[in-house]
Design a protein around this motif. Structure first.
Motif, PDB file in Angstrom:
ATOM      1  N   ARG A   1       0.831  -1.204   0.000  1.00 18.94           N
ATOM      2  CA  ARG A   1       0.000   0.000   0.000  1.00 18.94           C
ATOM      3  C   ARG A   1       0.866   1.255   0.000  1.00 18.94           C
ATOM      4  NH1 ARG A   1      -5.877  -0.539   2.536  1.00 18.94           N
ATOM      5  NH2 ARG A   1      -6.366  -2.629   1.794  1.00 18.94           N
ATOM      6  N   ALA A   2       1.966   1.204   0.717  1.00 15.58           N
ATOM      7  CA  ALA A   2       2.868   2.357   0.771  1.00 15.58           C
ATOM      8  C   ALA A   2       3.385   2.706  -0.621  1.00 15.58           C
ATOM      9  CB  ALA A   2       4.028   2.066   1.713  1.00 15.58           C
ATOM     10  N   ASN A   3       3.758   1.707  -1.403  1.00 13.27           N
ATOM     11  CA  ASN A   3       4.253   1.954  -2.758  1.00 13.27           C
ATOM     12  C   ASN A   3       3.189   2.618  -3.627  1.00 13.27           C
ATOM     13  OD1 ASN A   3       6.837   0.925  -2.326  1.00 13.27           O
ATOM     14  ND2 ASN A   3       6.233  -1.171  -2.864  1.00 13.27           N
ATOM     15  N   ALA A   4       1.947   2.168  -3.487  1.00 12.35           N
ATOM     16  CA  ALA A   4       0.853   2.767  -4.263  1.00 12.35           C
ATOM     17  C   ALA A   4       0.647   4.230  -3.879  1.00 12.35           C
ATOM     18  CB  ALA A   4      -0.436   1.979  -4.045  1.00 12.35           C
ATOM     19  N   LEU A   5       0.803   4.545  -2.593  1.00 10.83           N
ATOM     20  CA  LEU A   5       0.597   5.918  -2.127  1.00 10.83           C
ATOM     21  C   LEU A   5       1.747   6.829  -2.554  1.00 10.83           C
ATOM     22  CD1 LEU A   5      -0.884   5.197   1.412  1.00 10.83           C
ATOM     23  CD2 LEU A   5      -2.084   5.677  -0.723  1.00 10.83           C
ATOM     24  N   ARG A   6       2.946   6.282  -2.648  1.00  7.79           N
ATOM     25  CA  ARG A   6       4.065   7.078  -3.179  1.00  7.79           C
ATOM     26  C   ARG A   6       3.808   7.457  -4.633  1.00  7.79           C
ATOM     27  NH1 ARG A   6       6.989   2.886  -0.427  1.00  7.79           N
ATOM     28  NH2 ARG A   6       7.717   3.637   1.616  1.00  7.79           N
ATOM     29  N   GLN A   7       3.205   6.545  -5.373  1.00  8.70           N
ATOM     30  CA  GLN A   7       2.889   6.830  -6.778  1.00  8.70           C
ATOM     31  C   GLN A   7       1.837   7.931  -6.897  1.00  8.70           C
ATOM     32  OE1 GLN A   7       1.868   3.159  -8.771  1.00  8.70           O
ATOM     33  NE2 GLN A   7       3.801   2.171  -8.218  1.00  8.70           N
ATOM     34  N   LEU A   8       0.993   8.085  -5.879  1.00  3.68           N
ATOM     35  CA  LEU A   8      -0.010   9.146  -5.888  1.00  3.68           C
ATOM     36  C   LEU A   8       0.593  10.501  -5.523  1.00  3.68           C
ATOM     37  CD1 LEU A   8      -3.123   7.472  -4.199  1.00  3.68           C
ATOM     38  CD2 LEU A   8      -2.668   7.800  -6.631  1.00  3.68           C
ATOM     39  N   GLY A   9       1.818  10.499  -4.979  1.00  6.93           N
ATOM     40  CA  GLY A   9       2.453  11.773  -4.653  1.00  6.93           C
ATOM     41  C   GLY A   9       2.895  11.937  -3.220  1.00  6.93           C
ATOM     42  N   ALA A  10       2.720  10.910  -2.386  1.00 10.06           N
ATOM     43  CA  ALA A  10       3.173  11.009  -0.999  1.00 10.06           C
ATOM     44  C   ALA A  10       4.697  11.027  -0.953  1.00 10.06           C
ATOM     45  CB  ALA A  10       2.638   9.851  -0.174  1.00 10.06           C
ATOM     46  N   GLU A  11       5.261  12.001  -0.263  1.00 10.16           N
ATOM     47  CA  GLU A  11       6.712  12.120  -0.124  1.00 10.16           C
ATOM     48  C   GLU A  11       7.245  11.108   0.884  1.00 10.16           C
ATOM     49  OE1 GLU A  11       9.366  15.504   1.972  1.00 10.16           O
ATOM     50  OE2 GLU A  11       8.234  16.180   0.225  1.00 10.16           O
ATOM     51  N   GLU A  12       6.436  10.836   1.899  1.00  8.88           N
ATOM     52  CA  GLU A  12       6.831   9.896   2.951  1.00  8.88           C
ATOM     53  C   GLU A  12       5.614   9.082   3.365  1.00  8.88           C
ATOM     54  OE1 GLU A  12       8.777   9.966   7.493  1.00  8.88           O
ATOM     55  OE2 GLU A  12       8.538  11.827   6.342  1.00  8.88           O
ATOM     56  N   VAL A  13       5.796   7.779   3.531  1.00  5.60           N
ATOM     57  CA  VAL A  13       4.725   6.902   3.999  1.00  5.60           C
ATOM     58  C   VAL A  13       5.217   6.175   5.247  1.00  5.60           C
ATOM     59  CG1 VAL A  13       3.102   5.058   3.438  1.00  5.60           C
ATOM     60  CG2 VAL A  13       3.930   6.580   1.613  1.00  5.60           C
ATOM     61  N   ILE A  14       4.463   6.286   6.333  1.00  6.42           N
ATOM     62  CA  ILE A  14       4.833   5.675   7.610  1.00  6.42           C
ATOM     63  C   ILE A  14       3.922   4.484   7.868  1.00  6.42           C
ATOM     64  CG2 ILE A  14       5.110   6.045  10.095  1.00  6.42           C
ATOM     65  CD1 ILE A  14       5.388   9.053   9.466  1.00  6.42           C
ATOM     66  N   ASN A  15       4.509   3.333   8.146  1.00 11.30           N
ATOM     67  CA  ASN A  15       3.730   2.149   8.506  1.00 11.30           C
ATOM     68  C   ASN A  15       3.284   2.311   9.956  1.00 11.30           C
ATOM     69  OD1 ASN A  15       2.857  -0.459   9.378  1.00 11.30           O
ATOM     70  ND2 ASN A  15       3.992  -1.397   7.689  1.00 11.30           N
ATOM     71  N   HIS A  16       2.002   2.598  10.153  1.00 11.56           N
ATOM     72  CA  HIS A  16       1.502   2.898  11.493  1.00 11.56           C
ATOM     73  C   HIS A  16       1.460   1.673  12.395  1.00 11.56           C
ATOM     74  CE1 HIS A  16      -2.486   1.116  10.687  1.00 11.56           C
ATOM     75  NE2 HIS A  16      -2.347   1.604   9.470  1.00 11.56           N
ATOM     76  N   ARG A  17       1.595   0.478  11.803  1.00 11.46           N
ATOM     77  CA  ARG A  17       1.637  -0.736  12.626  1.00 11.46           C
ATOM     78  C   ARG A  17       3.034  -0.985  13.202  1.00 11.46           C
ATOM     79  NH1 ARG A  17      -1.979  -4.979   8.967  1.00 11.46           N
ATOM     80  NH2 ARG A  17      -4.013  -4.008   9.388  1.00 11.46           N
TER      81      ARG A  17
END
Length: 314
Positions: free
Chosen positions: A176-192
């Motif tokens: 999911r993090a990879n998909a969100l980076r493709q949408l434009g997220a600069e940083e994705v944090i795994n909240h788990r």
């Protein structure tokens, strides 16, 4: 006309296709033939009775379709979207025809499908309202958007990035993090795996938080920079949170309740135009015929979809 109705509260099996009378539009309303709607979590809560409504009722918060009769500034054949379908005459968006106040209709531009328009729909209206109407997001600011894979989260990431903001979001897996980076997220944090508040505190904090979980409000306060703003939109993690008021007051953080937001029709049309220009794209997890509304509810309840579930009328 055809409509999915709930006559008793319960599981997805209570969703039944019925033949009901066509709505008769009032003088200020426009009759539309619905082509697509979506499944939202509120639909589930209303169906199972946890947020009871008067029975029988037709679910559906938004609808995209075609104008059937000229009037109130609209021509027959025009393609339109309403994010206020639940208030329309004829029921919610799971109905094949609705009489909608003309003031509640946005025009869908060429190059945008009914499925794309309705998948953006209320999610983008809420995202715009939280980022700009309430959050006053400025270019260059850092924004934390919780639940990036949700309908609101995925659109908010793209709108914030388009506005020149630096976007941080949360995800539960690397896929999911990879998909969100493709949408434009600069940083994705795994909240788990990490404490989101502490991670962002160490890098100076964010000016704006779009809080879609609620149970994570303390982490949002920790993540906020001094004089930061938190827009409290959703409660995907539950409606209760325990917070440290000392950290809250010393940082002078503003927490603003938003809930389900509607921005202006003009702003909804701006989002649709951005989709037409391919500047943003709504995430669509599944497209199903309206006859499979029960299956769509089960899919959403499973927590599996990444993006919106769209129901279509033949």
């Amino acid at each position: 006309m055809k409509a999915v109705q709930v006559s008793q509260f319960g599981g997805p099996e209570v969703l039944q296709i019925q033949e009901v009378a066509d709505p008769s539009p009032a003088p200020n309303e426009v009759l539309i033939e619905v082509k697509a709607t979506t499944v939202n979590r509120l639909d589930l809560f209303q169906r199972d009775g946890s947020r009871p409504v008067k029975l029988p009722f037709t679910p559906g918060l938004e609808a995209a379709g075609v104008v059937l009769q000229e009037g109130n500034g609209f021509r027959a054949g025009e393609r339109v979207l309403t994010t206020r379908a639940s208030q329309a005459r004829g029921g919610g968006g799971y109905a094949s025809r609705l009489a909608v106040p003309a003031a509640d209709l946005a025009r869908i531009p060429e190059g945008v499908s009914f499925e794309q328009a309705v998948a953006a729909g209320l999610a983008s209206s809420t995202a715009w309202g939280s980022l700009f109407d309430l959050g006053h997001l400025q270019s260059g600011e850092r924004v934390l958007i919780w639940a990036g894979s949700s309908g609101v989260g995925s659109i908010a990431i793209q709108l914030a990035r388009h506005a020149g903001a630096r976007v941080i979001t949360t995800a539960s897996s690397e896929e999911r993090a990879n998909a969100l980076r493709q949408l434009g997220a600069e940083e994705v944090i795994n909240h788990r795996q990490q404490n989101v508040g502490k991670v962002l505190q160490e890098t100076g904090g964010v000016q704006l938080v779009i809080e879609l979980v609620s149970a994570t409000l303390q982490e949002s306060i920790e993540a906020a920079a001094a004089d930061g703003r938190i827009i409290l939109i959703g409660n995907l993690g539950g409606k209760e949170a325990t917070v440290d008021t000392q950290a809250w007051r010393l940082k002078r953080v503003s927490v603003i309740g938003g809930g389900q937001l509607h921005t202006s029709i003009a702003n909804e049309e701006k989002v649709l135009q951005l989709i037409a220009e391919k500047a943003i794209q709504p995430l669509i997890a599944h497209v199903l015929p309206v006859e499979q509304a029960a299956k769509a509810h089960r899919l959403l309840e499973s927590g599996e979809p990444q993006g919106k579930i769209v129901l279509t009328f033949a």
